[in-house]
Design a protein around this motif. Structure first.
Motif, PDB file in Angstrom:
ATOM      1  N   LEU A  58     -40.810   4.418  21.684  1.00  0.00           N
ATOM      2  CA  LEU A  58     -39.637   4.876  20.948  1.00  0.00           C
ATOM      3  C   LEU A  58     -38.971   6.053  21.653  1.00  0.00           C
ATOM      4  O   LEU A  58     -37.779   6.304  21.459  1.00  0.00           O
ATOM      5  N   ALA A  59     -39.741   6.778  22.459  1.00  0.00           N
ATOM      6  CA  ALA A  59     -39.198   7.949  23.145  1.00  0.00           C
ATOM      7  C   ALA A  59     -38.745   7.632  24.562  1.00  0.00           C
ATOM      8  O   ALA A  59     -37.755   8.186  25.041  1.00  0.00           O
ATOM      9  N   LEU A  60     -39.467   6.750  25.249  1.00  0.00           N
ATOM     10  CA  LEU A  60     -39.213   6.457  26.655  1.00  0.00           C
ATOM     11  C   LEU A  60     -38.776   5.009  26.814  1.00  0.00           C
ATOM     12  O   LEU A  60     -38.613   4.281  25.839  1.00  0.00           O
ATOM     13  N   GLY A  65     -40.642   7.338  34.164  1.00  0.00           N
ATOM     14  CA  GLY A  65     -39.481   8.066  33.714  1.00  0.00           C
ATOM     15  C   GLY A  65     -38.766   8.776  34.845  1.00  0.00           C
ATOM     16  O   GLY A  65     -39.399   9.198  35.814  1.00  0.00           O
ATOM     17  N   PRO A  66     -37.428   8.936  34.768  1.00  0.00           N
ATOM     18  CA  PRO A  66     -36.590   8.483  33.665  1.00  0.00           C
ATOM     19  C   PRO A  66     -36.124   7.038  33.801  1.00  0.00           C
ATOM     20  O   PRO A  66     -35.503   6.496  32.907  1.00  0.00           O
ATOM     21  N   SER A  67     -36.399   6.423  34.953  1.00  0.00           N
ATOM     22  CA  SER A  67     -36.023   5.018  35.133  1.00  0.00           C
ATOM     23  C   SER A  67     -36.937   4.404  36.176  1.00  0.00           C
ATOM     24  O   SER A  67     -37.564   5.106  36.972  1.00  0.00           O
ATOM     25  N   TYR A 305     -33.186   9.504  30.087  1.00  0.00           N
ATOM     26  CA  TYR A 305     -31.778   9.833  29.934  1.00  0.00           C
ATOM     27  C   TYR A 305     -31.310   9.636  28.494  1.00  0.00           C
ATOM     28  O   TYR A 305     -30.122   9.783  28.197  1.00  0.00           O
ATOM     29  N   GLY A 306     -32.240   9.302  27.626  1.00  0.00           N
ATOM     30  CA  GLY A 306     -31.954   9.267  26.200  1.00  0.00           C
ATOM     31  C   GLY A 306     -32.539  10.503  25.547  1.00  0.00           C
ATOM     32  O   GLY A 306     -32.636  11.570  26.149  1.00  0.00           O
ATOM     33  N   GLY A 307     -32.970  10.362  24.293  1.00  0.00           N
ATOM     34  CA  GLY A 307     -33.627  11.454  23.599  1.00  0.00           C
ATOM     35  C   GLY A 307     -32.784  12.710  23.539  1.00  0.00           C
ATOM     36  O   GLY A 307     -31.552  12.679  23.500  1.00  0.00           O
TER      37      GLY A 307
END
Length: 643
Positions: A58-60, A65-67, A305-307
């Protein structure tokens, strides 16, 4: 929760298992450093690492990370993270937010004209479906372990699956109900069937989840189950046609009495404890006592790049200084509409330069005079302020011209600079100056001076009188929005920051990624659930509801001056209070739907329905479409009405 790389790697193996039923693919790897389901579920310690992946998904967005090494193929990791999608679907579609970016499908959200091919609603569907699949796999595999702690692990996985389905019910309505790993094409379930499943799951796992506040930070306990039931029951009438407000009151009351508490620790001393909820140390500054379920972020160990990285960077642009938010730059995207700003009763107080000068010291008999100074060559001098023995200073705005230093408005004692070397001579030459804002000093012991260029905006502090939840940046920003693509149209929101309570930047010294955890459910929301369910006919106590709302208002204002009485509590007041307390936390669309305001003309905001003044849209947009790609693959599914 911090997870070890080996536990993240295994999900690639699990993902293959979700789509394969062939024996020749069920092989153990040769590399002894690789991890399979057998390794992960060998014991409770290893299973705990797999449980971490359920939270992390849900977080990543993947293994790196980040991709890179994405959990979902053919979907952009940058925008497909869960809470970023929650913002896009539940905030950007409302009066709370606009975005200036023109990515295909993104302007459609605020304009409320999206289609079944919208990349952003499709990304959310896949993200939630992935969470269900991961949870199903974990529940099945962990069931074979006999360690006593594993039962609570499974309960947590069932909670996370229920949470994913809660979102699917809210956003998409009728979706497949899948509780086991299978390669069969699933059947579509009704919203009521899904509601009943989520309810039964949460009721069933209460006793297996750890008691309130006894689990590790970032993991759910029995109070999270009660809180999600509170949210579920509050929306029951919309989702199933049957009101469940008394049940909402019951479970909200359970949460209220559970030991979680509203944060009242004003750790940075700015007059309110509200902003601490959204700072980089909100896992330790007192905010954690309010968080019932939160996504954990770390600028070095869990990059996305979210959160909160998205919420901080995307809200910075115009004349905003990114360093004040603990990051290295802004993405100049997100702002809000005037409908949110108008809900707050607040006044922005800004110091003037006279207050800054007064803080330097006592006004002295020494001053500056000349056509470059505020008073020109005429008496009186513009007085300086004593900052030490024979030391004087002033902040002043000068014009092109000259100045001299003079004592007590009398030319009998004055100084100029004959050699332009910052040294003073009695009755010396006029000192040339250029227009600008300056900090000017005079040192009589050494007969020297300085004229340093400064920006008064960097000196002047602003404060909010009234509701300090109004966290907006207005300098250079227009309240009215004429052009959504222009960052300066619409106030910027400063709610989320990557600085801690001491003003220090988060752990990523480069300023790319953010530490701030994001609450998905916090106690303040449950207070408001209790109040709304009570007013809607549930068996709650209006006096208790009033007291709890006043806790939030007192925190927002720093005192009880704006407190309300029970007679002030109406449904519209509660909706506005939800807006003030919960804006940009992924709640708004669901709230507006519950009030029948989301699609109708009963409540309008700028560019609702893609109209500058706002207009109604068809009520089928209370749901998002199932992705057309899913409909094509699975003939058992029917598209939502209108799409």
């Amino acid at each position: 929760m911090k997870t070890k790389l080996k536990h993240l790697i295994v999900i690639m193996v699990l993902s293959l298992g979700l789509v394969s039923c062939h024996d020749d693919l069920d092989q153990s790897p040769i590399d002894p450093d690789s991890f399979t389901e057998e390794d992960v579920f060998a014991n409770a310690t290893e299973a705990k690492g797999a449980l971490a992946k359920l939270y992390a998904s849900l977080a990543l967005t993947g293994q790196q990370g980040p991709s890179g090494q994405a959990d979902i193929a053919d979907i952009d990791e940058g925008f497909s993270q869960y809470s970023r999608m929650l913002f896009n679907l539940n905030e950007l579609t409302t009066d709370h937010a606009v975005v200036g970016w023109g990515d295909a499908g993104l302007p459609d959200l605020h304009g409320q004209y999206w289609s079944g091919n919208n990349d952003f609603s499709e990304a959310m569907y896949y993200r939630l479906a992935q969470e269900v699949s991961f949870c199903n796999s974990f529940i099945t595999n962990a069931a074979s372990l006999t360690d006593g702690e594993v039962s609570s692990f499974i309960a947590e996985a069932r909670f996370l699956r229920a949470f994913a389905y809660y979102n699917l019910i809210d956003l998409f309505g009728n979706v497949p109900l899948v509780t086991e790993v299978s390669t069969d094409l699933p059947q579509q379930a009704s919203r009521t069937e899904l509601f009943n499943f989520v309810e039964s799951e949460l009721l069933d796992i209460q006793g297996d989840l750890k008691p309130g506040r006894s689990n590790e930070y970032g993991r759910v306990d029995e109070v999270a189950a009660w809180a999600l039931l509170s949210k579920l029951y509050l929306n029951a009438e919309v989702w199933t046609g049957t009101a469940r407000y008394t049940d909402c009151v019951t479970y909200s009351n359970n949460v209220i009495n559970s030991g979680y508490s509203i944060n009242i620790n004003d750790a940075n001393g700015n007059g309110t404890a509200y902003d601490e909820l959204f700072l980089a140390d909100n896992d330790t500054n007192g905010a954690q006592d309010e968080f019932i379920f939160a996504l954990n972020f770390d600028g070095l160990r869990s990059q996305t790049y979210g959160g909160s990285t998205f919420l901080v960077h995307a809200a910075i642009g115009g004349t905003m200084d990114a360093t004040e938010f603990g990051v290295n730059g802004g993405w100049a995207g997100l702002r809000t509409t005037k409908k949110l700003e108008e809900k707050f009763n607040y006044t922005v107080l800004t110091q003037d330069i006279q207050e800054i000068n007064n803080a330097l010291g006592a006004m002295s008999d020494w001053g500056i005079i000349g056509d470059g100074t505020p008073n020109g060559w005429n008496d009186p001098d513009t007085k300086m302020y004593q900052i030490g023995t024979n030391q004087f200073a002033i902040y002043a705005e000068l014009t092109d011209g000259f100045l001299k230093f003079r004592f007590n408005n009398d030319w009998g004692t004055n100084y100029g600079d004959d050699n332009a070397d910052l040294s003073l001579e009695s009755d010396g030459q006029n000192i040339p100056v250029l227009a600008g804002q300056y900090y000017i000093t005079l040192d009589l012991d050494n007969l020297t001076y300085s004229i340093e260029n400064v920006d008064f905006n960097d000196l002047l502090e602003t404060s909010i009188e009234g509701d300090k939840r109004a966290m907006f940046y207005t300098d250079g920003q227009n309240l009215e929005i004429e052009d959504i693509s222009s960052f300066t149209d619409g106030y910027a929101v400063t709610k989320f920051k990557n600085i801690d309570s001491d003003g220090d930047q988060g752990v990523d010294s480069a300023g790319d990624f953010v530490d701030t955890d994001l609450p998905l459910i916090r106690l303040a929301e449950i207070y408001l659930n209790y109040a709304e369910a009570t007013v809607r006919g549930g068996s709650g106590d209006l006096n208790l509801a009033t007291a709890k709302i006043n806790e939030l208002i007192e925190r927002a204002n720093g005192d009880s001056s704006a407190n309300i009485s029970s007679g002030d509590i109406t449904l519209d007041f509660i909706l506005d209070e939800r807006s003030r307390e919960l804006y940009w936390e992924g709640q708004r669309r669901s709230d507006l739907i519950r009030y029948d305001y989301f699609t109708t003309d009963a409540y309008l905001w700028p560019f609702k329905g893609n109209s500058p003044q706002g207009t109604s849209v068809s009520n089928y947009r209370n749901l998002f479409p199932l992705p057309n790609s899913i409909i094509t693959v699975n003939p058992n599914l029917s598209q939502n009405e209108g799409y």
